[in-house]
Enzyme design. Structure first.
Site, PDB file in Angstrom:
ATOM      1  CG  ASP A 513      -1.847   1.140   1.299  1.00 43.85           C
ATOM      2  OD1 ASP A 513      -2.253   1.622   0.220  1.00 43.85           O
ATOM      3  OD2 ASP A 513      -2.163   1.595   2.415  1.00 43.85           O
ATOM      4  CG  ASP A 967      -1.645   1.979   6.752  1.00 44.30           C
ATOM      5  OD1 ASP A 967      -2.126   1.670   5.648  1.00 44.30           O
ATOM      6  OD2 ASP A 967      -1.665   3.137   7.200  1.00 44.30           O
ATOM      7  CG  ASP A 971      -4.521  -1.887   3.109  1.00 48.05           C
ATOM      8  OD1 ASP A 971      -4.865  -1.521   1.974  1.00 48.05           O
ATOM      9  OD2 ASP A 971      -3.887  -1.155   3.890  1.00 48.05           O
TER      10      ASP A 971
END
Length: 1353
Positions: A513, A967, A971
């Protein structure tokens, strides 16, 4: 078995479909009961036949045949037991044995549910039939429960579909909601939806232990132990059985602890007011039903005092009032969200008839599990609440809520990885070939001797076959994994699925990410570009030395002013002002402004209208905070309470940069004030930001009391007002301020500047986040009600462009070195982010993800300002032609039309690195090209959480081992889909603030207390105590020592400090700043959780994974060599009467277990090597080394067996049926087997470049030295009593000399063989780019020659 397939869509008669994402098909079956089951009926017939034949031979006194039939009866019972166990091990076998095919759904009793790939295991569930009421009618409902979801049969569609909730009705319907008016409706809703629980029952220890005890490996292990017992190896068998049961018990205990931690994440539901049957009554949160009207808000003081932190009990739609909620449980981000009621949707007939959209209208929805920070009730609501709470209607309950879906993702999304994998099974099958050959040899030779016991012969053959699977195999594999688990924990990386650690050593593709993972989530406002009315530079006098000193003095008085006067260098961290004004503030213009005049970096030079947009177009909220930094209070919070502005980091950065202040929350109007507090902007109405529309807007009433101003305010009409010499204030003006994605606002502007596209794309290509700002004055004659009733399309049309706000999200300093190390160690790097494509490509280039010229696949209409510009949004994916999308370079110098043709995509990927936007990915998915496109790309931008999961699953489907690092809980899908999911867990903002406050005073006191704990000597030291006056564990240790008049040594003091640190960590978290797990963390769903803010833990996990993988492979090799030697010993040597004593077998087993333990303690090296470990054991290196070493070991064993046999008197030889008796052959063979075991561990230890060398692994090195010393001790007969206790006899001198010399020679030969094969057959290295995997297609297209030419150049 005949399958009734359930494909997506409507099925033919007799074949119902399933309309649910994540399910591939269902198979309808009917239960078989009683003796008709296939695991019972055949065996009953077999038992009758065998018993009849046994009785027949007994009646005729044919005892040999009688014995054989008794053995046959035992074999049939064993086969029956194995068949029954297979119904536990295989769901397909259970279906075959216990169910039958049905042709009509009315005959079905059970359903075999098959999920899609990578989405968990197949299950057999019951098909329920129960009466339900639909109005006045009572009908039979067919349904089944699968993974806490109910699927109901719809006769009209002839399909199973998820249970429907009232969550997509029109706003007009919700506006009239009055709850369940009768008890009959309540009962009907309860029968249909059940209780509002997200429960996870905790299984008993005995139930889990039973599950482990019937596992295939454990059953086989116990069977082997019983065989050893029958062969009179009692001590060895009991020792092995004890180890196995103890190990399984520890595994069960760990599973229970993990389940308890997961259950602890459930927040208890408090009582809540529910409106039923025309009156309010208080009920527990578990009793809520869809359609209930409830009163919800912050907890009362009594509830808060009792520890109640009220969370939303279900997904609800806000009907009246407003709330500020924290949705960290869903997004992983602590930014509070403003929740407004649906009153605005009911103002017009068009919006009132619109159906609820969970994405578009999420600002009206309170999601289950989220916390309410503040609320404001509505006294004019249609139904007044008894506690002044907000009026809401329940939409979804139980596992269908947002929190319930997250919990289902955690529990069921993927298969759990265990030690009993297919690789081990195939390796055992390979060893089985040798074992069967040895068993056949024993059987043939044994049957030639009529005096040999047939029972012993069969027992020995079975033992040879089972010897290929050592009972300690799962335990040995677990040792390596558990050692890695502890090593990662020391680096603050925690793993919930330990057997995924070896996967980390196989990782080929690393996905990351961007925001919060590779870059900081703290945004910096770089400046303003394209402002049509910038203010002139500040006078030189204001920036003189004295002015700088004054500025520095002012900065000491107020931190915010200092923040406003900072200067930032583009793409770098903010630069602090020097104490003497020798910083950038001492210059008339910033150096970057001189280099780039278009970028205005000083907020004091921003135009007034751009300043107003930055200061007032936001969704920030002001919440009351207590001393702990946690939000507290509700609508009744007093004005004296401390407050804090919270919200989107981008909006906070903009507000702080322009120097305006904000006041407002759920209890008052939102007001933004200029630094001199003369300009006041009051919020009248807000159109919330939508990820679908990519913009937000706000209507304001602007009051400008600037002295000397006459005419329109520059904040409403720009710098057009005339400034008179004296007096006069302007009347309040109404304006609309808008901000959003540049490509979206372009289509809403009245006049588009000529350099509009080039300006924003230039900064976006530099990695900045560019936000377009627009402004429009509204007619003065319109009142507030008229303004609020204006459609969004009208409000956001004909806008005036006032500039681009350029924000920078700094790259974390650890990101570039970490990804450089991953790229250098043969990993392919991919970025998957929700950020803009150009920004993502720039960041990807800085961290080695993009290394060539890049092309972005996006919608061609984005450049024209039509992509998502209207409220209807973009067209549905898959409805447009391929020519609606194109590959474009960041500077637009290259434009290539998109084609779904594989050859065209491969040609583009050969020349460029590729980035794909979320819209383009959705189109590729809809037209079936995603599986070909995704492996070719390096950057995925503007993607949704579902698309993140799609990308990872597609890469997995291509056969790649993937790592995903993120994080946030957005996700979660990608983290669970990846083989190795790494969640970064950082401290919350409130925790950071509290830790900063305590650093100066309280932290110093704690450090002093810790430093003085037990220091000094004797009674001079005064031990500190904990804040509560109670001694810590370390202090208690020292106090007991002094009470016993024992000297307090430095070692004891060190131990005391360590105990205190451990106790402190246990109370407040691993490092004292936060607990490891809390609701909303991505760690809830990720196999790996790293308590860090950077991606450095990914390199640590891969290092440890490679170390574990190498250790596991070498354990397979050692076990294989041991099993092959055992098969030879139990066959050829056993027939010659060569045996081991019980003591010899036990000591050998204990030494082997100890050395396996020490091998598992190998530590990885500090740096990642470009050389990769072999991902599995099926390669030329492994089997070449295995067979080569076995040949050397076999030759050594055969030579010394024959040498000892020739040196031993004929009368001392033993038959295979005789009990163990010490003789020369037994003694020499035992020593040779011990040498082979030691040699096997020493030669096959991997060492560099993956883990520490054998000398650095001190425990293993010392254990091998001890083994060598023991062998030399007994071989040299230095202690005759020791030899006698081990059942050994004196060895002739010539055998001793040859034993030492040939053993050393065999060691050198196998050592060199292992190293040569390792060099000849290295592990395959995956290519750095995805297109390079398709070598055959590249050659077919003539691209391979071009690649070779590039390399030569």
């Amino acid at each position: 078995m005949s399958n009734i397939l359930v494909a997506a869509g409507k099925g033919p008669p007799g074949r119902p479909a399933v309309l649910a994402k994540g399910l591939e098909k269902v198979i309808l079956r009917k239960r078989i009961t009683g003796v008709r089951r296939l695991d019972i009926a055949p065996f009953l017939v077999l038992y009758v036949l065998i018993l009849f034949k046994t009785g027949y031979h007994a009646s005729r006194f044919e005892w040999e045949l009688f014995t054989y039939h008794c053995y046959g009866l035992g074999a049939a019972a064993l086969l029956h037991m194995l068949t029954h166990l297979f119904t536990h091990w295989s769901i397909r076998f259970r279906v075959l044995a216990s169910t039958s095919n049905v042709s009509d759904i009315d005959d079905a009793e059970v359903v075999l549910v098959v999920p899609v790939r990578f989405n968990g295991c197949t299950e057999l569930v019951s098909l329920d039939r129960r009466p339900v009421k639909e109005g006045l009618l009572e009908v039979e409902e067919l349904s089944f429960d699968f993974r806490r979801q109910r699927f109901v049969y719809n006769p009209s569609l002839h399909a199973f579909e998820k249970l429907r909730f009232p969550d997509k009705e029109t706003f007009e319907t919700y506006g009239k909601a009055s709850g369940h008016g009768t008890e009959a409706k309540q009962l009907a809703a309860f029968d249909r939806y059940g209780t509002n629980r997200v429960d996870m029952p905790l299984p008993a220890f005995s139930a889990l232990m039973k599950e482990h005890l019937v596992a295939p490996f454990f059953v086989f292990q116990v069977f082997c132990v019983l065989l050893w017992m029958l062969d009179e190896y009692m001590y060895y068998s009991l020792f092995t059985l004890f180890m196995l049961v103890t190990f399984e018990g520890t595994v069960v205990g760990q599973r229970l602890r993990n389940l308890k931690e997961l259950r602890a994440l459930q927040t208890p539901k408090q009582n809540i007011y529910v409106y039923r049957c025309g009156k309010w009554e208080q009920m527990p949160g578990d009793a809520l039903l869809p359609g209930d009207v409830i009163s919800i808000g912050r907890p009362t003081s009594d509830t808060a005092a009792a520890g109640g932190d009220k969370v939303v009990p279900a997904d609800c739609l806000l009907l009246a009032g407003s709330c500020i909620s924290e949705e960290a449980v869903l997004t992983g981000e602590s930014t509070p969200q403003w929740k407004s009621n649906v009153g605005d949707q009911l103002l017009s007939d068009v919006t009132a008839r619109q159906r609820l959209s969970w994405k578009e209208h999420k600002h009206h929805i309170l999601f289950g599990g989220t916390k309410i920070l503040q609320h404001t009730g509505d006294k004019n609501a249609r139904i007044r609440t008894p506690d002044n709470g907000c009026l809401a209607v329940v939409l979804r309950t139980g596992f269908e809520t947002a929190q319930g879906r997250l919990m289902r993702t955690i529990l069921f999304s993927t298969d759990r990885v265990t030690a009993n994998n297919a690789e081990a099974g195939l390796f055992i099958a390979f060893l089985l070939l040798f074992a069967l050959s040895a068993a056949y040899y024993v059987l043939v030779n044994g049957l030639q001797d009529p005096n040999r016991s047939r029972f012993k012969l069969i027992l020995n053959c079975i033992m040879i076959v089972t010897s290929v699977v050592p009972p300690e195999l799962p335990m040995e594999l677990s040792l390596a994994v558990n050692a890695s688990l502890l090593a990662l924990a020391q680096k603050r990386v925690f793993c919930t699925e330990p057997f995924r650690i070896p996967f980390a050593g196989k990782v080929e593709i690393c996905c990351f990410d961007k925001t919060g993972t590779l870059t900081s989530d703290h945004l910096l406002l770089e400046g303003l570009v394209g402002d049509p009315e910038p203010r002139p530079p500040m006078p030189p006098a204001s920036c003189s030395r004295g002015g700088a000193d004054d500025a520095a003095a002012g900065a000491k008085k107020g931190g915010k002013r200092k923040e406003r006067e900072r200067r930032v260098t583009f793409r770098d961290e903010p630069e602090e002002l020097g104490p003497d004004g020798d910083g950038p503030a001492s210059k008339v213009l910033d150096e970057d402004e001189l280099a780039d005049p278009a970028l205005v970096k000083d907020p004091r030079r921003f135009g007034p209208r751009a300043t107003l947009v930055l200061a007032a177009c936001h969704s920030l909220v002001q919440v009351a905070v207590g001393e702990s930094g946690a939000a507290s209070g509700g609508a009744s919070s007093g004005g004296s309470a401390a407050t804090e502005v919270v919200g989107d980091p981008l909006e906070k950065a903009a507000l702080e940069s322009v120097g305006w202040t904000f006041a407002g929350g759920s209890g008052s109007a939102d007001i933004s004030l200029s630094p001199d507090r003369r300009v006041r902007a009051t919020l009248l109405h807000r159109f919330y930001f939508s990820s679908h529309l990519k913009r937000m807007s706000a209507m304001l009433r602007v009051e400008d009391d600037t002295p000397g101003l006459s005419g329109p305010s520059p904040y409403t009409h720009g710098d057009t007002g005339a400034i008179a010499a004296a007096g006069g204030n302007t009347a309040p003006q109404h304006v609309v301020v808008v901000k959003g994605a540049p490509e979206v606002l372009k289509g809403l502007l009245a006049n588009v500047p000529a350099n509009y596209d080039s300006e924003y794309k230039r900064y976006a290509a530099e990695g900045a986040r560019v936000i377009a700002l627009a402004h429009k004055a509204l007619p003065v004659e319109l009142d507030v009600a008229a303004l609020r009733s204006m459609p969004r399309e009208v409000v956001e049309s004909g806008l005036n462009f006032v500039g681009f706000a350029v924000f920078q999200c700094p790259l974390k300093p650890e990101s570039e070195p970490a990804l450089a190390a991953l790229a250098a160690s043969s990993h392919q790097l991919v970025m998957i982010t929700g950020d803009a494509p150009l920004t993502a490509c720039y960041a990807a280039a800085r961290v080695h993800i993009v290394t060539r010229p890049v092309l972005v696949l996006g919608h061609v209409e984005e450049d024209k300002g039509h992509a998502g510009g209207g409220t209807q949004g973009a067209k549905e994916a898959g409805t447009e032609d391929d020519n609606a999308f194109c590959w474009t370079s960041p500077d637009e110098s290259v434009r290539i039309p998109f084609s779904r043709n594989w050859d065209d995509m491969l040609r583009v990927a050969f020349e460029y690195d590729l980035a794909v936007s979320g819209d383009a990915l959705a189109h590729a998915t809809a037209v079936g090209a995603a599986s070909q496109l995704i492996p070719l790309c390096q950057v995925f931008a503007r993607v949704s959480p579902d698309q993140k999961e799609l990308v990872v699953n597609t890469l997995r489907a291509q056969g790649a081992i993937t790592l995903m690092c993120g994080d946030g809980t957005n996700d979660v899908g990608g983290l669970k889909a990846a083989h190795v999911g790494v969640a970064l867990l950082s401290a919350s903002e409130s925790t950071k603030k509290s830790s900063k406050k305590g650093t100066g005073k309280k932290g110093d006191k704690d450090d002093k207390a810790l430093a003085t704990t037990g220091t000094g000597s004797g009674d001079k030291a005064t031990p500190a105590t904990s804040p509560g006056g109670k001694r810590t564990a370390g202090q208690e240790l020292l106090a007991r020592a002094r009470a016993a008049n024992q000297p307090v040594t430095p070692r004891m003091e060190s131990m005391a400090r360590m105990l205190d640190k451990m106790e402190s960590s246990a109370k407040t978290g691993v490092d004292g700043d936060m607990p490891m797990l809390k609701p909303g963390d991505a760690s809830m769903a990720s196999p790996f959780t790293a308590k860090a803010t950077s991606v450095i833990p990914c390199t640590d996990i891969i290092k440890q994974g490679r170390c574990t993988l190498v250790t596991t492979v070498q354990m397979f090799k050692i076990l294989g060599l041991t099993c092959l030697s055992t098969a030879y010993s139990l066959s050829v040597l056993y027939l010659q009467g060569v045996k081991l004593s019980d003591t010899q077998a036990t000591v050998t087993g204990m030494l082997s277990a100890a050395q396996f333990l020490f091998i598992s303690q190998a530590k990885p090296l500090d740096s990642l090597s470009p050389v990769r470990p072999h991902p599995n054991i099926f390669n030329c290196y492994f089997f070449g080394s295995l067979l080569g070493q076995f040949g050397v070991h076999l030759a050594l064993l055969m030579y010394f067996y024959r040498l000892a046999l020739g040196s031993m008197p004929e009368g001392e030889r033993l038959s295979s049926e005789a009990e163990f008796k010490p003789n020369l052959v037994n003694t020499v063979c035992y020593l040779v087997q011990a040498v082979v075991q030691m040699m096997t561990f020493a030669v096959n230890y991997a060492g560099h470049p993956f883990n520490t060398s054998i000398i650095e692994n001190r425990n293993l090195y010392n254990s091998l030295r001890i083994s060598a010393g023991f062998i030399f001790l007994v071989a040299a007969e230095l202690i005759p009593e020791l030899n006698s206790s081990f059942g050994m006899v004196p060895i002739p001198q010539h055998i001793k000399v040859r034993l030492v010399g040939l053993s050393f020679g065999a060691f050198l030969l196998t050592w060199h063989l292992e190293r040569i094969l390792r060099a000849l057959f290295p592990a395959p290295v995956p290519p750095p780019k995805g297109y390079q995997c398709y070598v055959a297609d590249m050659r077919r297209l003539g691209l391979a020659e071009g690649a070779e030419d590039k390399k030569k150049k």
